[in-house]
Design an enzyme around this catalytic site. Structure first.
Site, short mmCIF file in Angstrom:
data_model
loop_
_atom_site.label_atom_id
_atom_site.label_comp_id
_atom_site.label_asym_id
_atom_site.label_seq_id
_atom_site.Cartn_x
_atom_site.Cartn_y
_atom_site.Cartn_z
CD GLU A 125 7.21 13.83 25.84
OE1 GLU A 125 7.81 14.81 25.38
OE2 GLU A 125 5.98 13.63 25.69
CG HIS B 166 -2.92 12.92 19.44
ND1 HIS B 166 -2.33 12.89 20.68
CD2 HIS B 166 -2.76 11.68 18.93
CE1 HIS B 166 -1.83 11.69 20.91
NE2 HIS B 166 -2.09 10.93 19.86
NE ARG C 299 -1.95 27.29 16.93
CZ ARG C 299 -1.40 26.10 17.14
NH1 ARG C 299 -0.18 25.85 16.72
NH2 ARG C 299 -2.06 25.17 17.79
CE LYS D 293 6.11 18.41 18.96
NZ LYS D 293 5.01 17.51 19.26
#
Lengths: 170, 516
Positions: free
Chosen positions: B201, B236, B293, B116
């Site tokens: 973040e 999530h 993907r 990330k």
């Protein structure tokens, strides 16, 4: 043929009485009013289609141990047989002469519903006989007054034993 | 084009890929664990190779076994599906090294996007908007973290650099919570990913999860296929996805697609990929991550853009160029997908696996059900709870919601519990009807309605059980030829008895004639 089924559902005892009446089924839940159900199913396990008052309902029924799992609209209910019994009914001796009711099967009498002197209507249950953990309701084939009961609760009866005598209503 | 493709996956996605291959005349090779011997993807393949015991670590995740299976069966390409090895750069490279085409991005692009922190750097350079944050902080370096956190502002998220699937993420409301969150995220990251690097973040809330499907060929062409909204999530995990999004205007769509194309180009991306964004109420969107993907939710894009993404994947992997569009693509109608999971919405979504006795699949106009389910499948305990994806298309969102409700109520699964009642309740919720949702909406606003005390279904279950019990009882007495047998005795005699067969090398479920 009236059949009383005793189930446990989420710990609560529940009763279902199923009566075959001319191709349709009369089903009563917990002594509620019976409803006429037009039912078809391919077997157990199988998809059962029930039409009541013109409204179709469906469920999928399968064996779960000694009981059943029934899926209705996304929710599955597991019905275990009540510890005492799961019922199967029988008509009081179909070949009995008028005035007599014999035991349709061998078993233990668990309940005498109609003592001597009681007025009965056609289809009333007079005696309940338990066999192979199933309760079988023995019913009157015609209305009348019970004159004698030849069995006792807790006692054993053999198939064909005379258990009740009655006087037909005029 | 390839003659033979190995699909390194299981469940509904293995079937999904197989179906396109078969339509294109490509032979398929299935791989399966011992627990999946009875699975549909094994039955419908042209070749099948057992790759070991049930646990994925001993079967679907063993690169060498899959490469070996591909070589032995003469597969020219491998489709990884999603999950398992689909985003494993070592696997992608191992395929290429073995002379087998990998139907997905090159290992280098996967690596660039898989980390990330490096993905954020690439996006910064490519001019893709990023959530304000701070990269690459050691989980033990609290001083740096405090300084950066004050710059970004609270609330913020502490994330594992190597994270994914929601693991290693901590929400920090104010400066007091920072130290504990860093320690927790760091140790979770170390144990789950072997890497304790974290990043901070800004917490964008309320936010929608908006993602853009991209396809990139080996000739430098990249095309975006509009957005999907996947804001309905629990822990999530996405549960419902749709395309397009109620919150995306045509202008915004163009910006999103441009950003996604830039993201794909920045890392030399090829094949199918998804660029995920968080979008706030004002339509500001920020890059979240790129999934290298085919996504679970790809069918909603297929339905509104009239495209077979797996067919495109195969063509791209075979070196064909993407057809260039004359004009930007516009979505047609509306598509919604509900993930049908083996879990019990009436008991806190506890997993429900085991023998599926009966399935009635929803059908009819605008309905697609990509599923591993069939009568008699024994859902293994080793894998995720996704049983199938129910996808509908209709002219408008309102009609699509109605169609989904119809399809959900047509679905019958007996033997295990599914979350279909949850989806039905969700479709009925006024916030869902207006699309007024965010990624936290499900967990903060929605409660699964519990069945009422006098659930009418209970009565029908009792009636059905009574009838079933009568049938069983009638079948256990009396000779089969008794002429005056009632309807129920006759029915009982023909009844089928289902049983689990497990032994003697045969595993499954069968119907037979006989007594119980």
């Amino acid at each position: 043929m009236a059949t009383r089924h005793r189930f446990q559902l989420e710990g609560q005892p529940r009763n279902v009485v199923v009566d075959e009446a001319g191709g349709a089924l009369r089903v009563a839940v917990d002594d509620g009013d019976p409803v006429l159900v037009d039912a078809t199913l391919s077997g157990v396990p199988g998809l059962i289609s029930m039409i009541v008052d013109g409204e179709p309902r469906r469920a999928y029924i399968s064996r779960r141990g000694q009981g059943f799992a029934v899926t209705v609209e996304g929710r599955t209910f597991v019905l275990q047989p009540a510890s005492s019994a799961r019922g199967r009914g029988a008509v009081g001796g179909a070949t009995d002469p008028p005035g007599q009711i014999s035991a349709p099967l061998a078993g233990v009498v668990v309940e005498v519903r109609a003592a001597a002197g009681t007025q009965v209507k056609t289809g009333d249950t007079v005696v309940v006989i338990e066999a192979m953990k199933m309760q079988n309701e023995v019913q009157a084939r015609e209305g009348g007054t019970i004159t004698a009961v030849h069995c006792t609760e807790g006692g054993r009866v053999e198939k064909g034993d005379l258990i009740v005598e009655y006087e037909s209503a005029p | 084009m390839f003659k033979r493709v190995l699909i390194a996956n299981r469940g509904e996605i293995a079937l999904r890929v197989q179906r396109t291959c078969r339509e294109l005349g490509i032979e398929t090779v299935a791989v399966y664990s011992e627990a999946d011997r009875n699975a549909l993807h094994v039955r419908e393949a042209d070749a099948a190779v057992c790759i070991g015991p049930g646990p994925a670590l001993e079967s679907y995740l063993v690169i060498e076994k899959i490469i070996d299976a591909a070589k032995r069966t003469g597969a020219q390409a491998v489709h990884p599906g999603y999950g398992f090895l689909s985003e494993n750069a070592r696997f992608a490279q191992a395929c290429v090294d073995a002379g087998i085409a990998f139907i997905g991005p090159p290992a280098s692009a996967m690596q660039a996007m898989g980390d990330k922190v490096s993905a954020r750097r690439l996006m910064e350079e490519a001019g893709v908007p990023l959530v304000p944050g701070a990269n690459d902080i050691d989980a033990d370096d609290l001083d740096t973290a405090r300084r950066e956190a004050d710059r970004i502002g609270y609330p913020l998220l502490v994330k594992a650099a190597a994270g994914g699937g929601g693991r290693g993420i901590r929400l920090v409301e104010s400066s007091e919570g920072l130290e504990a969150a860093m320690r927790a995220a760091g140790s979770e990251a170390r144990s789950a990913f072997g890497d304790a690097a974290i990043f901070l973040e800004k917490y964008v809330s309320p936010a929608r999860h908006i993602e853009v499907q991209v396809m990139a060929d080996s000739h430098g062409n990249v095309r975006a296929f509009g957005e999907r909204e996947c804001s309905i999530q629990r822990r999530h995990q996405k549960l419902v996805e749709e395309a397009p999004s109620v919150a995306v205007t045509p202008e915004l769509r163009e910006q999103l697609c441009d950003a996604a194309v830039a993201a794909a180009k920045s890392c030399g991306y090829q094949n199918a990929g998804t660029v995920e964004f968080l979008m706030d109420r004002d339509g500001n969107f920020y890059f979240l991550e790129m999934n290298a993907r085919l996504q679970v939710e790809h069918p909603v894009t297929e339905l509104v853009y009239g495209v077979d993404l797996v067919a495109l994947q195969l063509a791209i992997a075979a070196g064909k160029p993407l057809a260039t569009a004359e004009a930007p693509l516009e979505p047609r109608g509306w598509a919604i997908e509900c993930r049908i999971n083996g879990e019990d919405p009436y008991s806190n979504f506890a997993p429900s696996v085991g023998l599926v006795e009966f399935v009635q699949q929803p059908m009819g106009p605008g309905v697609r059900f990509d599923t591993m389910l069939f009568d008699g499948v024994d859902v293994p305990v080793f894998y995720d709870s996704l049983l199938g994806k129910l996808i509908v298309w209709a002219e408008t969102r309102e009609l699509a919601v109605k169609r989904m409700k119809r399809a959900l109520s047509d679905l019958i699964v007996a033997g295990i519990q599914t979350n279909a009642p949850f989806h039905l309740a969700l479709m009925d919720h006024p916030d869902y009807a207006t699309g007024n949702v965010s990624t936290s909406w499900l967990e903060s606003e929605f409660t699964m309605p519990q069945p009422p005390e006098d659930d009418p279904r209970e009565r029908w279950a009792l009636v059905a059980a009574g009838i079933g019990a009568s049938l069983v009882a009638a079948g256990s007495e009396g000779p089969a030829t008794q002429p005056d047998a009632g309807r129920w005795q006759r029915a009982a005699r023909a009844r089928s008895v289902g049983m689990r067969v497990d032994g003697g090398g045969i595993r499954g479920w069968r119907r037979g004639i006989g007594s119980s």
